[in-house]
Design an enzyme around this catalytic site. Structure first.
Site, PDB file in Angstrom:
ATOM      1  N   HIS A  23      -7.678  -3.375   1.989  1.00 31.25           N
ATOM      2  CA  HIS A  23      -6.330  -3.707   2.449  1.00 31.25           C
ATOM      3  C   HIS A  23      -5.563  -4.487   1.384  1.00 31.25           C
ATOM      4  CE1 HIS A  23      -6.645  -2.549   6.794  1.00 31.25           C
ATOM      5  NE2 HIS A  23      -7.891  -2.414   6.367  1.00 31.25           N
ATOM      6  N   ASP A 112      -0.380  -7.281   7.019  1.00 36.14           N
ATOM      7  CA  ASP A 112      -1.160  -6.115   7.372  1.00 36.14           C
ATOM      8  C   ASP A 112      -0.967  -5.743   8.844  1.00 36.14           C
ATOM      9  OD1 ASP A 112      -3.674  -4.603   6.020  1.00 36.14           O
ATOM     10  OD2 ASP A 112      -3.951  -4.774   8.183  1.00 36.14           O
TER      11      ASP A 112
END
Length: 157
Positions: A23, A112
């Site tokens: 990520h 995120d």
């Protein structure tokens, strides 16, 4: 979309990836584009993931990018994914404290998709929050469609 920046000529944005390399690395690609558009960035990173920023920081001027290093409490061994996501919410108060003491706090948070709690954080701080989906547009569309059509897909007999 327009943001008002600080008086030094750069809009400041906080980037908050989920603390795993899968990520962080895609968010660094986005960060590169944002820096090329003269935004000033602070990237929130956990101590174990700090080495992932080494080469990125080497190619960008120090006045364009800062790091905010915060520790996420360790989830017990064998914890499920939801427990690890929930552990990140322990950063809420430290981030609020950082915002309140920063001389030029960010005008937005890009976080995120797994960090949905950052929406309420952004609301509390009076800034915008944008979700970053590192898994690609197709996955985003599939999840969005399923979420919007839960009854039709799963509850129909």
């Amino acid at each position: 979309m327009e943001f008002s920046g600080d008086n030094n000529g750069g809009t400041h944005v906080l980037l908050f990836p989920f603390p795993t390399s899968g990520h962080i690395i895609p968010l660094l690609d986005l960060a590169n584009h944002l820096i090329n558009h003269r935004l000033k960035l602070t990237i929130l990173v956990t101590p174990p993931n700090l080495p992932l920023l080494k080469s990125f920081r080497a190619i960008h001027p120090s006045d364009s990018i800062q790091t905010l290093v915060l520790s996420v409490p360790e989830a017990p061994a064998g914890s499920n994914f939801a427990t690890r996501v929930r552990a990140t919410s322990e950063l809420y108060d430290p981030i609020v404290d950082w915002f309140r003491t920063h001389p030029s706090p960010p005008v937005a948070i890009i976080s995120d998709l797994f960090l949905g709690w950052t929406h309420s954080l952004a609301c509390r701080l009076g800034v915008r929050r944008f979700a970053f989906w590192p898994s690609g547009a197709f996955t985003c569309l599939v999840i969005s469609y399923i979420w919007s059509n839960l009854e039709e897909i799963f509850l129909k007999t």
